[in-house]
Structure formats: C-alpha cells, structure tokens
Write a protein that holds these residues in place. Structure first.
Motif, PDB file in Angstrom:
ATOM      1  N   LEU A  65      50.137  10.460  44.862  1.00 35.20           N
ATOM      2  CA  LEU A  65      51.232  10.734  44.542  1.00 35.20           C
ATOM      3  C   LEU A  65      51.466  10.097  42.579  1.00 35.20           C
ATOM      4  CD1 LEU A  65      54.533   9.223  46.411  1.00 35.20           C
ATOM      5  CD2 LEU A  65      54.449  11.839  45.149  1.00 35.20           C
ATOM      6  N   LEU A  66      50.165   8.783  42.892  1.00 35.61           N
ATOM      7  CA  LEU A  66      49.177   8.569  41.409  1.00 35.61           C
ATOM      8  C   LEU A  66      49.237   9.816  40.736  1.00 35.61           C
ATOM      9  CD1 LEU A  66      47.751   5.495  42.698  1.00 35.61           C
ATOM     10  CD2 LEU A  66      49.989   4.951  41.903  1.00 35.61           C
ATOM     11  N   LYS A  67      48.422  10.944  40.968  1.00 34.15           N
ATOM     12  CA  LYS A  67      48.238  11.794  40.211  1.00 34.15           C
ATOM     13  C   LYS A  67      49.610  12.457  39.724  1.00 34.15           C
ATOM     14  CE  LYS A  67      46.225  14.845  42.602  1.00 34.15           C
ATOM     15  NZ  LYS A  67      46.244  15.331  43.285  1.00 34.15           N
ATOM     16  N   LEU A  68      50.574  12.256  40.106  1.00 36.37           N
ATOM     17  CA  LEU A  68      52.194  12.633  39.508  1.00 36.37           C
ATOM     18  C   LEU A  68      52.158  11.991  37.660  1.00 36.37           C
ATOM     19  CD1 LEU A  68      53.587  13.985  42.557  1.00 36.37           C
ATOM     20  CD2 LEU A  68      52.403  15.844  40.523  1.00 36.37           C
ATOM     21  N   LYS A  69      51.770  10.502  37.737  1.00 34.31           N
ATOM     22  CA  LYS A  69      52.146  10.239  36.890  1.00 34.31           C
ATOM     23  C   LYS A  69      51.306  10.191  35.668  1.00 34.31           C
ATOM     24  CE  LYS A  69      55.117   7.483  39.218  1.00 34.31           C
ATOM     25  NZ  LYS A  69      56.186   7.286  38.952  1.00 34.31           N
ATOM     26  N   LEU A  70      50.233  10.373  36.176  1.00 34.59           N
ATOM     27  CA  LEU A  70      49.218  10.882  35.136  1.00 34.59           C
ATOM     28  C   LEU A  70      50.014  11.555  33.471  1.00 34.59           C
ATOM     29  CD1 LEU A  70      46.076  12.401  36.588  1.00 34.59           C
ATOM     30  CD2 LEU A  70      46.395  10.261  36.213  1.00 34.59           C
ATOM     31  N   PRO A  71      50.112  10.967  32.383  1.00 35.61           N
ATOM     32  CA  PRO A  71      50.497  12.254  31.168  1.00 35.61           C
ATOM     33  C   PRO A  71      50.242  13.711  31.571  1.00 35.61           C
ATOM     34  CG  PRO A  71      49.249  10.250  30.696  1.00 35.61           C
ATOM     35  CD  PRO A  71      49.084  10.467  31.628  1.00 35.61           C
ATOM     36  N   ARG A  72      49.438  14.255  31.696  1.00 30.50           N
ATOM     37  CA  ARG A  72      49.150  15.616  31.534  1.00 30.50           C
ATOM     38  C   ARG A  72      50.115  16.523  32.146  1.00 30.50           C
ATOM     39  NH1 ARG A  72      42.988  16.919  33.651  1.00 30.50           N
ATOM     40  NH2 ARG A  72      42.472  15.235  32.187  1.00 30.50           N
ATOM     41  N   LEU A  73      50.691  15.585  33.540  1.00 32.16           N
ATOM     42  CA  LEU A  73      51.027  16.637  35.023  1.00 32.16           C
ATOM     43  C   LEU A  73      52.670  16.576  34.507  1.00 32.16           C
ATOM     44  CD1 LEU A  73      48.716  15.530  37.568  1.00 32.16           C
ATOM     45  CD2 LEU A  73      49.036  17.861  36.262  1.00 32.16           C
ATOM     46  N   GLN A  74      53.236  15.358  33.308  1.00 29.82           N
ATOM     47  CA  GLN A  74      54.845  15.755  33.460  1.00 29.82           C
ATOM     48  C   GLN A  74      55.397  16.315  32.514  1.00 29.82           C
ATOM     49  OE1 GLN A  74      55.333  12.747  33.789  1.00 29.82           O
ATOM     50  NE2 GLN A  74      52.945  12.340  34.724  1.00 29.82           N
TER      51      GLN A  74
END
Length: 203
Positions: A65-74
C-alpha cells in the motif's frame, strides 16, 4: 586539405522544462522507467503523476500500500489484487486498508480481483460507495454460493452499503458495467429508476 568538424553535446538537463516535458510524455512505459534513472532532473520531472497513468499498481501485502503513496501513482487508474499471496491478508484487515488508500486516489477505475476480496461489510459505507462508484466495472454476484457458505462470500455488501451505492449511481457514476445478483433487497428495486446512468446493467 580536409576540414575537421567538431560536434558539441548538450546535456539534457540544460533543456527548457517545456521541452523535457514534451519528451517525457511521448516515452513508452519501459523507456519512461529508464528515463527517471538518468539524472536527478529527469527523475524529478518524471515523478509527475500524469506520466504514470498507464501503470498497474500490484497490491499483494499491506506493505504494498506504501507504493500507492508515491507521487507518480497519484493518478493511477488500475490496481491488481489478484496474486495468491494476498488472500490471507485480504481476508483480515486488508480490504479496509486498501479502500482507505484508494479513497485518496480518485482516478482509480479498475481493481482486478476485487470480486474475490472479503471484509467489505465492515468498511464505512460512505467510503465503500466512494470507491465502488468511481470504478468502470463492478461485479456483485453471490447467487452461485450455497446458503451455508453465505457468511464466507467475497465482496458481500450490507444492505446499507448497497442502498447508498445505488443512490449514488442514480445521481452520478463512472460505472459502465454493473452486475448484481443474490441480494434480497434488490427484488423490489426498479432497475430503470436507480441505474439508468450505467451503460450496461445485469440484475
């Protein structure tokens, strides 16, 4: 007597930002992944969410779920939870955590494997409706389960969640395909009154 020609090289970092943005937006996915590794300037520009809308975010564990916090995945549009390793986690608190994160990414339109997830009945109804109503396709079919397996059904919504969902769909929705069956509360529902904004409806 021959003439010698010298060629000068310009580092990409000195190009105007407008030119770099144009270059990045035409890169295919694999080259985009490589471009952000070239230099700091490209990495900073390459983190813009609009360059990663094609990405499919795979969520197998809570740490993912931390990946979904990355700016590129917003601005990501698709999330995949179909990997076998997510089964135990999703049966416990996983789906609630996933919905909390997705609730902050309004561009998500597809969740692969959502129909096999469990625990949705314990999630706050408004959050459930917000996430489900933003999708393009939704399958809520339970009638192929035996009665004794009812409590173990995946993605089994409570009556309040279903009622709020159909109310939201009647007002405004991204849903293009909605399939629902096996719900007692649907027997008296007028399909044309509640879901006329969905392109294809199967009840």
């Amino acid at each position: 007597m021959g003439q010698s020609h010298s060629q000068s090289q310009t580092h990409i970092s000195v190009l105007p930002n407008e030119v770099m943005f144009i270059i990045l937006q035409y890169l295919p996915p694999q080259e985009m992944k490589s471009a952000v590794l070239v230099c700091k300037a490209l990495r900073e520009m390459g983190e813009k969410p609009r360059f990663w809308t094609w990405a499919v975010a795979t969520v197998n564990t809570k740490d993912d779920l931390l990946k979904l916090k990355l700016p590129r995945l917003q601005m990501v549009q698709e999330i995949d939870v179909t990997h076998p390793s997510r089964l135990v986690w999703m049966k416990r608190e996983g789906l609630a955590d996933l919905f909390q994160v997705i609730g902050e990414i309004p561009t998500v339109r597809r969740i692969r494997g959502l129909e096999f997830c469990k625990g949705i009945e314990g999630i706050e109804p408004d959050l459930v409706v917000s996430v489900l109503n933003s999708l393009e396709e939704l399958n809520l079919c339970y009638d192929f389960y035996d009665e004794e397996d009812f409590e173990d059904m995946p993605l089994r919504l409570e009556a309040e969640q279903l009622e709020l969902l159909f109310t939201a769909v009647a007002e405004k929705t991204n849903l293009k395909f909605l399939q629902v069956s096996g719900q007692d509360m649907l027997k008296d529902m007028d399909e044309t009154d509640e879901t006329d904004k969905v392109d294809e409806m199967d009840m």
